[in-house]
Scaffold this motif. Structure first.
Motif, mmCIF file in Angstrom:
data_model
loop_
_atom_site.group_PDB
_atom_site.id
_atom_site.type_symbol
_atom_site.label_atom_id
_atom_site.label_comp_id
_atom_site.label_asym_id
_atom_site.label_seq_id
_atom_site.Cartn_x
_atom_site.Cartn_y
_atom_site.Cartn_z
ATOM 1 N N SER A 16 -7.514 -1.826 -8.297
ATOM 2 C CA SER A 16 -6.614 -1.109 -7.822
ATOM 3 C C SER A 16 -5.825 -0.568 -9.016
ATOM 4 O O SER A 16 -6.173 -1.027 -10.075
ATOM 5 N N SER A 57 -2.279 3.781 0.260
ATOM 6 C CA SER A 57 -3.384 3.421 -0.152
ATOM 7 C C SER A 57 -3.877 3.823 -1.409
ATOM 8 O O SER A 57 -5.207 4.339 -1.673
ATOM 9 N N GLY A 58 -2.968 3.749 -2.385
ATOM 10 C CA GLY A 58 -3.161 4.277 -3.936
ATOM 11 C C GLY A 58 -3.131 5.570 -4.147
ATOM 12 O O GLY A 58 -3.827 6.230 -5.142
ATOM 13 N N GLU A 80 0.904 -1.186 -0.119
ATOM 14 C CA GLU A 80 -0.040 -0.094 -0.030
ATOM 15 C C GLU A 80 0.949 1.228 -0.131
ATOM 16 O O GLU A 80 0.351 2.336 -0.328
ATOM 17 N N LYS A 105 -8.068 3.498 6.458
ATOM 18 C CA LYS A 105 -8.572 3.588 5.088
ATOM 19 C C LYS A 105 -8.990 1.941 4.674
ATOM 20 O O LYS A 105 -9.990 2.011 3.961
ATOM 21 N N SER A 106 -8.647 0.965 5.628
ATOM 22 C CA SER A 106 -9.033 -0.422 5.235
ATOM 23 C C SER A 106 -10.594 -0.418 5.272
ATOM 24 O O SER A 106 -11.094 -1.619 4.855
ATOM 25 N N HIS A 157 -14.034 2.552 1.131
ATOM 26 C CA HIS A 157 -13.650 2.198 -0.342
ATOM 27 C C HIS A 157 -12.372 3.028 -0.562
ATOM 28 O O HIS A 157 -11.938 4.088 -0.228
ATOM 29 N N LYS A 158 -11.650 2.651 -1.832
ATOM 30 C CA LYS A 158 -10.382 3.334 -2.272
ATOM 31 C C LYS A 158 -10.565 4.594 -2.669
ATOM 32 O O LYS A 158 -9.841 5.520 -2.345
#
Length: 428
Positions: free
Chosen positions: A141, A265-266, A16, A307-308, A311-312
């Motif tokens: 992702s 986290s992206g 991540e 964040k988990s 939603h992303k």
């Protein structure tokens, strides 16, 4: 301490927290375009892009590195012209001015539409040279290629998930059974050699911050703080240093600087938000290398933990949740214990919950600075024994319950907010 979670934490944080050049949504489109173009021999004649609503929202107004332009059409064009698929989120790292000129001439052949899909992250890019066409789909992702089609025939399907089910290595996220105390225990007690890789977050995001202060990027939020300190309109303080250096990194990133951010986290902005406030405070207290590494790990892994539950991509600004990780790291650096860290996170949830994400753009640096300021304010309150209590708003007495309440808001009622935000953006 639940040390059985530690191997899973290490695997997750390495997944991540990775380098990314440019905003990850348009870069995801550039990556798909680069993969497709690599499989064609002739000159590109047409590029068709279909993306999820959330990816469209985050790709419409953000700078694409090295191009001086914004949006998904230039991202797709430059990815096809000069992208390096093997570089992942750094797919555009070696583009040249000549490549940009060629990509700009190709833009008229690019179409971008919203796809009717349920995936939060989704990009399907079709590239044609007039004789052959290749379609590459990325979903869930930013670098997860799920399929490749060549002239209508599927030549690749991602079977990683199915294979993982039968693999001996556990694949379920360690966050499923974790709590904030587990994150704290890991960051402070894991062997230093197993977590020292997080130091790269300091190196990349600090370089990006210096870049933002040295050039006129975006809204110049960080540079504005610095100028007004020099004028005497703002005091030179730890707080202004946190705001200045954190927002400067976002200024550079969102306006297309050719320097990678360490993402979380992206998201590059989430990586910046989890990194720079901690770096500034660590330097202020003259922390040694190990202390800074542990503070950065606490910040980044706490951000991933929060964040988990979400939603992303959502209507909730990710810089706010990443800055909650920074609040944890700063509180510990300034002598705080786990209770005070929990109090700081709860106070942040009582403060900035509901800050909307209306797409990636240069003004995100303002939200990054607001979130960093909220984190520092919550840190100081917690160290003085003050917090938003469990009787106020969505905050609970327990930090893990507060995090879940925030995530319920993001994943529930704010999904309609997201629809409304995109509608406003595409119709103005």
């Amino acid at each position: 301490m639940r040390t059985e979670l530690w191997d899973g934490f290490t695997r997750l944080i390495k997944k991540e927290v990775v380098p990314a050049l440019g905003c990850t949504e348009p870069v995801s489109v550039a990556l798909a375009s680069a993969i497709a173009a690599q499989k064609l021999a002739g000159d590109i004649q047409m590029i068709s892009v279909h993306v999820s609503p959330n990816l469209m929202k985050n790709g419409m107004g953000v700078g694409v590195p090295g191009t001086g332009m914004v949006g998904l059409s230039i991202a797709a064009a430059i990815g096809a012209v000069a992208g390096e698929p093997e570089a992942g989120l750094e797919v555009l790292k070696n583009i040249t001015p000549e490549d940009v000129t060629q990509a700009k001439s190709l833009q008229s052949a690019v179409t971008v539409e919203v796809a009717d899909v349920l995936n939060i992250i989704y990009a399907k890019v079709v590239v044609s040279d007039g004789e052959h066409r290749v379609a590459v789909t990325i979903a869930d992702s930013h670098t997860n290629v799920v399929s490749i089609e060549e002239d209508g025939l599927t030549t690749y399907i991602n079977t990683q998930e199915q294979e993982a089910e039968t693999a001996s290595e556990p694949t379920e996220s360690p966050m499923k059974d974790a709590c904030a105390q587990d994150i704290f225990d890991f960051a402070l007690n894991a062997p230093l050699e197993s977590i020292s890789f997080i130091e790269q977050a300091y190196q990349l995001n600090n370089d990006l911050s210096h870049e933002g202060l040295s050039q006129d990027y975006g809204l110049q939020v960080g540079a504005t703080f610095k100028r007004n300190v020099d004028k005497g309109l703002l005091a030179k303080s730890l707080m202004t240093d946190v705001l200045c250096r954190t927002s400067a990194a976002s200024d550079a990133r969102m306006d297309g600087a050719m320097k990678p951010a360490m993402s979380n986290s992206g998201s590059g902005n989430q990586g910046i938000s989890a990194t720079m406030p901690v770096v500034v405070v660590a330097e202020h207290v003259h922390a040694d290398r190990e202390t800074m590494i542990r503070a950065l790990m606490l910040s980044h892994l706490m951000a991933v933990y929060i964040k988990s539950y979400q939603h992303k991509l959502s209507a909730l600004c990710g810089a706010t949740t990443a800055s909650m990780g920074a609040a944890a790291g700063m509180t510990w650096l300034l002598g705080g214990n786990f209770k005070q860290i929990s109090d700081a996170i709860c106070s942040m949830i009582g403060d900035v919950a509901g800050m909307i994400c209306d797409g990636a753009k240069t003004s995100c640096a303002m939200k990054v600075s607001s979130s960093a300021g909220a984190a520092f304010k919550a840190t100081l309150m917690a160290l003085d024994g003050i917090r938003v209590t469990g009787n106020e708003g969505i905050v609970s007495e327990n930090v893990d319950e507060s995090i879940r309440n925030l995530s319920s808001l993001a994943n529930g009622a704010m999904t309609q907010t997201d629809v409304q935000i995109l509608e406003i953006m595409v119709n103005k």
